[in-house]
Write a protein that holds these residues in place. Sequence first.
Motif, PDB file in Angstrom:
ATOM      1  N   LEU A  22       0.808  -1.212   0.000  1.00 40.51           N
ATOM      2  CA  LEU A  22       0.000   0.000   0.000  1.00 40.51           C
ATOM      3  C   LEU A  22       0.845   1.268   0.000  1.00 40.51           C
ATOM      4  CD1 LEU A  22      -2.790  -1.063   2.523  1.00 40.51           C
ATOM      5  CD2 LEU A  22      -3.041  -0.736   0.059  1.00 40.51           C
ATOM      6  N   GLY A  23       2.112   1.123   0.378  1.00 39.38           N
ATOM      7  CA  GLY A  23       3.050   2.231   0.269  1.00 39.38           C
ATOM      8  C   GLY A  23       3.188   3.084   1.505  1.00 39.38           C
ATOM      9  N   LYS A  24       2.137   3.734   1.927  1.00 37.73           N
ATOM     10  CA  LYS A  24       2.209   4.653   3.062  1.00 37.73           C
ATOM     11  C   LYS A  24       1.674   4.000   4.327  1.00 37.73           C
ATOM     12  CE  LYS A  24       1.348   8.957   2.626  1.00 37.73           C
ATOM     13  NZ  LYS A  24       0.659  10.256   2.459  1.00 37.73           N
ATOM     14  N   ASP A  25       2.364   4.282   5.429  1.00 33.89           N
ATOM     15  CA  ASP A  25       1.948   3.747   6.723  1.00 33.89           C
ATOM     16  C   ASP A  25       0.982   4.723   7.386  1.00 33.89           C
ATOM     17  OD1 ASP A  25       1.654   2.575   9.140  1.00 33.89           O
ATOM     18  OD2 ASP A  25       3.714   2.875   9.818  1.00 33.89           O
ATOM     19  N   THR A  26      -0.296   4.548   7.124  1.00 35.52           N
ATOM     20  CA  THR A  26      -1.332   5.412   7.684  1.00 35.52           C
ATOM     21  C   THR A  26      -2.331   4.550   8.453  1.00 35.52           C
ATOM     22  OG1 THR A  26      -2.777   5.214   5.750  1.00 35.52           O
ATOM     23  CG2 THR A  26      -1.094   6.957   5.698  1.00 35.52           C
ATOM     24  N   PRO A  27      -3.130   5.150   9.337  1.00 34.52           N
ATOM     25  CA  PRO A  27      -4.149   4.365  10.044  1.00 34.52           C
ATOM     26  C   PRO A  27      -5.093   3.629   9.095  1.00 34.52           C
ATOM     27  CG  PRO A  27      -3.848   6.452  11.146  1.00 34.52           C
ATOM     28  CD  PRO A  27      -3.022   6.521   9.884  1.00 34.52           C
ATOM     29  N   LEU A  28      -5.497   4.287   7.996  1.00 35.87           N
ATOM     30  CA  LEU A  28      -6.374   3.636   7.035  1.00 35.87           C
ATOM     31  C   LEU A  28      -5.711   2.411   6.424  1.00 35.87           C
ATOM     32  CD1 LEU A  28      -8.930   3.430   5.329  1.00 35.87           C
ATOM     33  CD2 LEU A  28      -7.892   5.045   3.707  1.00 35.87           C
ATOM     34  N   ASN A  29      -4.439   2.538   6.050  1.00 40.55           N
ATOM     35  CA  ASN A  29      -3.730   1.405   5.468  1.00 40.55           C
ATOM     36  C   ASN A  29      -3.501   0.295   6.488  1.00 40.55           C
ATOM     37  OD1 ASN A  29      -3.661   2.590   2.976  1.00 40.55           O
ATOM     38  ND2 ASN A  29      -1.528   3.288   3.110  1.00 40.55           N
ATOM     39  N   GLN A  30      -3.337   0.656   7.755  1.00 35.49           N
ATOM     40  CA  GLN A  30      -3.237  -0.360   8.801  1.00 35.49           C
ATOM     41  C   GLN A  30      -4.527  -1.169   8.857  1.00 35.49           C
ATOM     42  OE1 GLN A  30      -0.883  -1.419  10.704  1.00 35.49           O
ATOM     43  NE2 GLN A  30       0.735   0.119  10.498  1.00 35.49           N
ATOM     44  N   PHE A  31      -5.658  -0.462   8.774  1.00 39.96           N
ATOM     45  CA  PHE A  31      -6.950  -1.153   8.799  1.00 39.96           C
ATOM     46  C   PHE A  31      -7.112  -2.045   7.573  1.00 39.96           C
ATOM     47  CE2 PHE A  31     -11.438  -1.515   7.733  1.00 39.96           C
ATOM     48  CZ  PHE A  31     -11.990  -1.926   8.932  1.00 39.96           C
ATOM     49  N   LEU A  32      -6.756  -1.539   6.397  1.00 42.41           N
ATOM     50  CA  LEU A  32      -6.892  -2.306   5.162  1.00 42.41           C
ATOM     51  C   LEU A  32      -5.966  -3.522   5.161  1.00 42.41           C
ATOM     52  CD1 LEU A  32      -7.106   0.591   2.545  1.00 42.41           C
ATOM     53  CD2 LEU A  32      -8.979  -0.817   3.439  1.00 42.41           C
ATOM     54  N   ALA A  33      -4.749  -3.342   5.632  1.00 43.55           N
ATOM     55  CA  ALA A  33      -3.792  -4.456   5.675  1.00 43.55           C
ATOM     56  C   ALA A  33      -4.254  -5.523   6.664  1.00 43.55           C
ATOM     57  CB  ALA A  33      -2.407  -3.939   6.056  1.00 43.55           C
ATOM     58  N   GLY A  34      -4.758  -5.081   7.805  1.00 44.20           N
ATOM     59  CA  GLY A  34      -5.276  -6.029   8.789  1.00 44.20           C
ATOM     60  C   GLY A  34      -6.487  -6.775   8.265  1.00 44.20           C
ATOM     61  N   SER A  35      -7.359  -6.061   7.566  1.00 47.19           N
ATOM     62  CA  SER A  35      -8.551  -6.693   6.987  1.00 47.19           C
ATOM     63  C   SER A  35      -8.160  -7.750   5.957  1.00 47.19           C
ATOM     64  CB  SER A  35      -9.442  -5.630   6.345  1.00 47.19           C
ATOM     65  OG  SER A  35      -9.935  -4.737   7.313  1.00 47.19           O
ATOM     66  N   ALA A  36      -7.151  -7.434   5.145  1.00 50.05           N
ATOM     67  CA  ALA A  36      -6.679  -8.400   4.147  1.00 50.05           C
ATOM     68  C   ALA A  36      -6.153  -9.660   4.826  1.00 50.05           C
ATOM     69  CB  ALA A  36      -5.592  -7.768   3.284  1.00 50.05           C
ATOM     70  N   ALA A  37      -5.405  -9.471   5.906  1.00 51.55           N
ATOM     71  CA  ALA A  37      -4.884 -10.619   6.654  1.00 51.55           C
ATOM     72  C   ALA A  37      -6.012 -11.455   7.233  1.00 51.55           C
ATOM     73  CB  ALA A  37      -3.954 -10.138   7.763  1.00 51.55           C
ATOM     74  N   GLY A  38      -7.018 -10.783   7.779  1.00 52.70           N
ATOM     75  CA  GLY A  38      -8.157 -11.498   8.349  1.00 52.70           C
ATOM     76  C   GLY A  38      -8.916 -12.282   7.307  1.00 52.70           C
ATOM     77  N   ALA A  39      -9.087 -11.696   6.126  1.00 47.75           N
ATOM     78  CA  ALA A  39      -9.819 -12.368   5.058  1.00 47.75           C
ATOM     79  C   ALA A  39      -9.096 -13.616   4.575  1.00 47.75           C
ATOM     80  CB  ALA A  39     -10.037 -11.400   3.891  1.00 47.75           C
ATOM     81  N   ILE A  40      -7.798 -13.527   4.398  1.00 46.39           N
ATOM     82  CA  ILE A  40      -7.030 -14.650   3.864  1.00 46.39           C
ATOM     83  C   ILE A  40      -6.952 -15.809   4.854  1.00 46.39           C
ATOM     84  CG2 ILE A  40      -4.704 -15.360   3.183  1.00 46.39           C
ATOM     85  CD1 ILE A  40      -4.437 -12.667   1.768  1.00 46.39           C
ATOM     86  N   GLN A  41      -6.797 -15.488   6.132  1.00 42.94           N
ATOM     87  CA  GLN A  41      -6.647 -16.576   7.103  1.00 42.94           C
ATOM     88  C   GLN A  41      -7.951 -17.341   7.347  1.00 42.94           C
ATOM     89  OE1 GLN A  41      -7.350 -16.536  10.936  1.00 42.94           O
ATOM     90  NE2 GLN A  41      -9.004 -15.179  10.325  1.00 42.94           N
ATOM     91  N   CYS A  42      -9.073 -16.835   6.815  1.00 46.65           N
ATOM     92  CA  CYS A  42     -10.350 -17.556   6.934  1.00 46.65           C
ATOM     93  C   CYS A  42     -10.272 -18.946   6.305  1.00 46.65           C
ATOM     94  CB  CYS A  42     -11.471 -16.766   6.254  1.00 46.65           C
ATOM     95  SG  CYS A  42     -11.974 -15.288   7.137  1.00 46.65           S
ATOM     96  N   ILE A  43      -9.452 -19.081   5.274  1.00 49.12           N
ATOM     97  CA  ILE A  43      -9.329 -20.355   4.574  1.00 49.12           C
ATOM     98  C   ILE A  43      -8.893 -21.461   5.529  1.00 49.12           C
ATOM     99  CG2 ILE A  43      -8.123 -21.569   2.710  1.00 49.12           C
ATOM    100  CD1 ILE A  43      -7.801 -18.838   1.335  1.00 49.12           C
ATOM    101  N   ILE A  44      -8.053 -21.099   6.490  1.00 49.43           N
ATOM    102  CA  ILE A  44      -7.566 -22.071   7.475  1.00 49.43           C
ATOM    103  C   ILE A  44      -8.399 -22.025   8.739  1.00 49.43           C
ATOM    104  CG2 ILE A  44      -5.583 -22.756   8.883  1.00 49.43           C
ATOM    105  CD1 ILE A  44      -3.810 -21.450   6.745  1.00 49.43           C
ATOM    106  N   CYS A  45      -8.760 -20.823   9.151  1.00 49.22           N
ATOM    107  CA  CYS A  45      -9.472 -20.626  10.409  1.00 49.22           C
ATOM    108  C   CYS A  45     -10.836 -21.306  10.418  1.00 49.22           C
ATOM    109  CB  CYS A  45      -9.626 -19.135  10.672  1.00 49.22           C
ATOM    110  SG  CYS A  45     -10.612 -18.708  12.118  1.00 49.22           S
ATOM    111  N   CYS A  46     -11.579 -21.199   9.316  1.00 50.85           N
ATOM    112  CA  CYS A  46     -12.942 -21.735   9.283  1.00 50.85           C
ATOM    113  C   CYS A  46     -12.993 -23.246   9.516  1.00 50.85           C
ATOM    114  CB  CYS A  46     -13.624 -21.349   7.970  1.00 50.85           C
ATOM    115  SG  CYS A  46     -15.321 -21.945   7.829  1.00 50.85           S
ATOM    116  N   PRO A  47     -12.227 -24.060   8.762  1.00 49.40           N
ATOM    117  CA  PRO A  47     -12.245 -25.505   9.031  1.00 49.40           C
ATOM    118  C   PRO A  47     -11.766 -25.867  10.440  1.00 49.40           C
ATOM    119  CG  PRO A  47     -11.315 -25.065   6.866  1.00 49.40           C
ATOM    120  CD  PRO A  47     -11.441 -23.747   7.559  1.00 49.40           C
ATOM    121  N   MET A  48     -10.754 -25.123  10.932  1.00 53.74           N
ATOM    122  CA  MET A  48     -10.257 -25.393  12.278  1.00 53.74           C
ATOM    123  C   MET A  48     -11.338 -25.158  13.329  1.00 53.74           C
ATOM    124  SD  MET A  48      -6.380 -23.864  12.383  1.00 53.74           S
ATOM    125  CE  MET A  48      -6.446 -23.974  14.170  1.00 53.74           C
TER     126      MET A  48
END
Length: 236
Positions: A22-48
């Motif tokens: 995302l380039g810049k370290d801003t609160p909005l980008n922190q939220f977006l980066a965290g959301s992306a991480a949360g979305a991707i880990q669902c693939i493993i988290c849900c079956p577990m």
Amino acid sequence: MMGLTFINALVFGVQGNTLRALGKDTPLNQFLAGSAAGAIQCIICCPMELAKTRMQLQGTGEYKLKTKNYKNSLDCLIKIYQKEGLRGINRGMVSTFIRETPSFGFYFLTYDLMTRYLGCEAEDSYVIPKLLFSGGISGIVSWLSTYPMDVIKSRLQADGVGGVTQYNGILDCVRKSYHEEGWRVFTRGLTSTLLRAFPVNAATFATVTVFLMYMRSEDDLRECEPGPVIQQPSSL
């Protein structure tokens, strides 16, 4: 335990790489980066979490059996797959996605804001208590932001045990749960969850941050973030 370790590694890795992209370290980008991480880990988290829910429920209620259906989590997932296919393995995936995506966004955003507010610097003699406090508050905010959806997710994953299906999707589960038990059903178990969330997430964030501090000490102690803390543009 191994599964949780892998999920944490995945979450922090995806969050850090997304923040760099995302380039810049801003609160909005922190939220977006965290959301992306949360979305991707669902693939493993849900079956577990499906396996955990089924393991906890087996042999209870009117369908109680003398012998257990599942020996362990892996055996549980194998038997669900044999009986219900991929759709069964991914039961609750949509509700998990709705829960995890904003939850991890608030998780990393809160940590970023807290560490900035507390002035977490590598040379600060009180940096460890500050990191622990920031991580604990982040865990609490994360759970508060989406706890009602966690209740719905758990009910959907437990639905069908013993051959009885009650809910026809997320909205139907929300409607029936509210009609039968009132609005308090969406906060059931919240207190115990928050009591556990503070120490667990305090330890998680502090451990990751201190580890990165140690690994990067030869280059620049000020680039010691697992995402939000002691911010530099190239975090993680």
